[in-house]
Design a protein around this motif. Structure first.
Motif, PDB file in Angstrom:
ATOM      1  N   TRP A   8       0.837  -1.209   0.000  1.00  0.00           N
ATOM      2  CA  TRP A   8       0.000   0.000   0.000  1.00  0.00           C
ATOM      3  C   TRP A   8       0.866   1.251   0.000  1.00  0.00           C
ATOM      4  CZ3 TRP A   8      -1.037   4.512   2.540  1.00  0.00           C
ATOM      5  CH2 TRP A   8      -2.218   5.152   2.177  1.00  0.00           C
ATOM      6  N   SER A  11       1.558   2.199  -3.394  1.00  0.00           N
ATOM      7  CA  SER A  11       0.398   2.254  -4.279  1.00  0.00           C
ATOM      8  C   SER A  11       0.164   3.676  -4.772  1.00  0.00           C
ATOM      9  CB  SER A  11      -0.847   1.749  -3.545  1.00  0.00           C
ATOM     10  OG  SER A  11      -1.188   2.646  -2.496  1.00  0.00           O
ATOM     11  N   LEU A  12      -0.691   3.804  -5.796  1.00  0.00           N
ATOM     12  CA  LEU A  12      -1.019   5.122  -6.352  1.00  0.00           C
ATOM     13  C   LEU A  12      -1.645   6.046  -5.314  1.00  0.00           C
ATOM     14  CD1 LEU A  12      -1.209   7.024  -8.791  1.00  0.00           C
ATOM     15  CD2 LEU A  12      -3.410   5.950  -9.333  1.00  0.00           C
ATOM     16  N   PRO A  13      -2.637   5.591  -4.516  1.00  0.00           N
ATOM     17  CA  PRO A  13      -3.199   6.509  -3.514  1.00  0.00           C
ATOM     18  C   PRO A  13      -2.146   7.069  -2.563  1.00  0.00           C
ATOM     19  CG  PRO A  13      -4.611   4.591  -3.761  1.00  0.00           C
ATOM     20  CD  PRO A  13      -3.374   4.316  -4.551  1.00  0.00           C
ATOM     21  N   ASN A 188      -5.119   4.363 -16.910  1.00  0.00           N
ATOM     22  CA  ASN A 188      -4.313   3.843 -15.804  1.00  0.00           C
ATOM     23  C   ASN A 188      -2.831   4.176 -16.003  1.00  0.00           C
ATOM     24  OD1 ASN A 188      -6.521   2.788 -14.478  1.00  0.00           O
ATOM     25  ND2 ASN A 188      -6.315   0.759 -15.375  1.00  0.00           N
ATOM     26  N   LYS A 253     -13.808   1.328   1.282  1.00  0.00           N
ATOM     27  CA  LYS A 253     -12.579   0.818   0.674  1.00  0.00           C
ATOM     28  C   LYS A 253     -12.687   0.841  -0.848  1.00  0.00           C
ATOM     29  CE  LYS A 253      -9.531  -3.225   0.551  1.00  0.00           C
ATOM     30  NZ  LYS A 253      -9.345  -4.636   1.029  1.00  0.00           N
ATOM     31  N   GLU A 257     -10.052   5.047  -3.768  1.00  0.00           N
ATOM     32  CA  GLU A 257      -9.118   5.488  -4.802  1.00  0.00           C
ATOM     33  C   GLU A 257      -9.723   6.543  -5.730  1.00  0.00           C
ATOM     34  OE1 GLU A 257      -6.110   3.733  -8.252  1.00  0.00           O
ATOM     35  OE2 GLU A 257      -6.996   2.383  -6.787  1.00  0.00           O
ATOM     36  N   LEU A 260      -9.940   9.791  -3.850  1.00  0.00           N
ATOM     37  CA  LEU A 260      -8.653  10.441  -3.667  1.00  0.00           C
ATOM     38  C   LEU A 260      -8.168  11.104  -4.956  1.00  0.00           C
ATOM     39  CD1 LEU A 260      -6.242  11.045  -1.812  1.00  0.00           C
ATOM     40  CD2 LEU A 260      -5.248   8.861  -2.548  1.00  0.00           C
ATOM     41  N   VAL A 261      -8.369  10.415  -6.096  1.00  0.00           N
ATOM     42  CA  VAL A 261      -7.967  10.986  -7.388  1.00  0.00           C
ATOM     43  C   VAL A 261      -8.732  12.282  -7.636  1.00  0.00           C
ATOM     44  CG1 VAL A 261      -7.978  10.667  -9.890  1.00  0.00           C
ATOM     45  CG2 VAL A 261      -7.291   8.781  -8.404  1.00  0.00           C
ATOM     46  N   ALA A 271     -10.882  10.850 -12.549  1.00  0.00           N
ATOM     47  CA  ALA A 271     -11.241   9.668 -11.761  1.00  0.00           C
ATOM     48  C   ALA A 271     -12.153   8.715 -12.516  1.00  0.00           C
ATOM     49  CB  ALA A 271     -11.926  10.114 -10.465  1.00  0.00           C
ATOM     50  N   VAL A 274     -10.880   4.859 -12.893  1.00  0.00           N
ATOM     51  CA  VAL A 274     -10.833   4.141 -11.614  1.00  0.00           C
ATOM     52  C   VAL A 274     -12.225   4.069 -10.989  1.00  0.00           C
ATOM     53  CG1 VAL A 274      -8.413   4.559 -11.074  1.00  0.00           C
ATOM     54  CG2 VAL A 274     -10.089   6.283 -10.468  1.00  0.00           C
ATOM     55  N   ALA A 278     -14.016   0.752  -9.692  1.00  0.00           N
ATOM     56  CA  ALA A 278     -14.530   0.692  -8.323  1.00  0.00           C
ATOM     57  C   ALA A 278     -15.994   0.268  -8.313  1.00  0.00           C
ATOM     58  CB  ALA A 278     -14.378   2.053  -7.648  1.00  0.00           C
TER      59      ALA A 278
END
Length: 411
Positions: A8, A11-13, A188, A253, A257, A260-261, A271, A274, A278
């Motif tokens: 994590w 990770s990107l986030p 991505n 959860k 992502e 956050l984006v 976003a 993603v 999601a």
């Protein structure tokens, strides 16, 4: 557990959070000229990359989503449910913003000068003209200009007609599905640059305005944040717990992502890819997610609606105006209409606010006053816009009895 924690951290986030923090720190210590020269191009490049992919991604996924629903009556039913869900939640969001702002009164007690401030007057188009503008005269021109509502109209129309071909549509449908999947991969790939883009955007913004700009309008920022948080808890929380019967932890959860984006970039378009993934992970079918998420990206703006309600009350209090019940109803209706026309790009909500203010007679100097902190407000509202897109898609999927009926395979 240690391996999972380590993964994590890379990770990107996690990288985007680092970019966000470093951007604020660096921006606080450099001049506006340095920010504009060295950091703004980093952010501009990221926004251009996102705008490069969003039109083909939206078009391909909408066509594939509409064409995948082979039952035309189901397609019409799904479309109506999605639009009703968008309009109802947006109306609730505007009312939430108005009600909470009336309670906290963010403009009372502030002595802010509006002398020398001016905002460009934006005339609201008539309802007839708004609906006429949905239809592109030339679809290729609409794509070249990035006119999202026109692209969406043509994509859905094209997808419905493609679905009507029955078995004959399979070769072309597969092409659009492949284009959509490819564009998600392209997006991505672009997102690997996102931490640098976020760093550039924040460093430039903070260097230009400075952290001091937040202090006089801190009450407005706090009101917007609390109203948005309460809306999420009350409305989205109720949907997740009582209608979707989904564990809250799983939902949070799943949408973290894309949230956050959107929060770090102030762009729901950034976003989009993603958010599609999601939505699928949380149980939406591919056809409904592909139809609903790109559509919601343009016309479902719950966060923007809350922002409009809070800012309207704030501006009215600054100028000593009392908003009547008629004014507040007008703001709700105009908020819904403005949300339909707000593009998924940074700062568009501020432009649409001028339309709402004009309708109820609030001086537009207030818009120029808010503009100084709009980047912060944009982060709050845009991040909630994308959460609303996922929640709406899951509601419609559940209403069709298809929630968790198609297991999502990563990649």
């Amino acid at each position: 557990m240690a391996e999972k924690k380590r993964s994590w951290l890379f990770s990107l986030p996690a990288q985007m959070i680092v970019g966000l923090v470093l951007g604020v720190i660096v921006g606080a210590f450099v001049s506006a000229d340095v920010g504009a020269t060295w950091f703004k191009p980093l952010g501009d490049l990221f926004i251009r990359l996102i705008r490069m992919v969003v039109v083909p991604l939206v078009f391909a996924t909408l066509v594939a989503g509409a064409a995948s629903i082979t039952d035309i009556s189901k397609l019409g039913r799904v479309a109506v449910k999605i639009l009703i869900t968008y309009m109802v939640t947006t109306a609730i969001a505007v009312g939430f913003g108005l009600g909470f702002a009336e309670l906290i009164q963010p403009g009372i007690g502030l002595d802010l000068s509006t002398s020398g401030l001016a905002a460009k007057v934006v005339k609201a188009p008539s309802i007839v003209q708004t609906f006429l503008n949905f239809v592109p005269i030339n679809p290729m021109e609409a794509m070249a200009k990035g006119s999202m509502l026109q692209i969406i109209f043509f994509a859905v129309f094209f997808g419905v007609c493609l679905a009507g071909l029955g078995e004959r549509n399979k070769p072309l449908l597969e092409i659009f599905q492949l284009i959509g999947d490819t564009m998600i991969r392209v997006t991505n790939a672009v997102m690997y640059y996102a931490p640098i883009g976020v760093f550039g955007l924040l460093a430039y913004t903070v260097s230009k305005h400075g952290l001091a700009v937040l202090l006089p309008l801190g009450k407005l920022i706090l009101a917007s944040f609390i109203a948005t948080a309460l809306f999420c808890i009350v409305v989205y929380g109720a949907i997740v717990v009582f209608y979707l019967h989904m564990p809250v932890g799983r939902f949070l959860k799943g949408i973290f992502e894309p949230w956050l984006v959107a929060f770090t970039t102030c762009s729901s378009a950034a976003a989009l890819a993603v958010n599609l993934q999601a939505c699928r992970r949380l149980g939406a079918t591919k056809s409904i997610a592909s139809f609903s998420i790109p559509l919601g990206n343009t016309i479902n703006m719950n966060g923007t609606a809350i922002y409009m309600g809070v800012c309207a009350v704030f501006a009215a209090e600054i100028f000593g105006m009392d908003l009547t019940i008629t004014d507040q109803v007008t703001i709700v209706l105009m908020g819904v209409m403005a949300a339909i026309g707000t593009a998924g790009v940074p700062g568009a909500g501020l432009i649409m606010t001028t339309v709402v203010f004009t309708q109820v007679g609030i001086p537009l100097e207030a818009v120029a006053l808010i503009a100084g902190i709009d980047r912060i407000l944009d982060m709050i509202r845009t991040s909630i816009n994308v959460v609303g897109d996922v929640a709406s898609a899951l509601v419609v999927t559940k209403s069709e009895g298809d929630l968790d009926s198609e297991p999502y395979t990563e990649g």
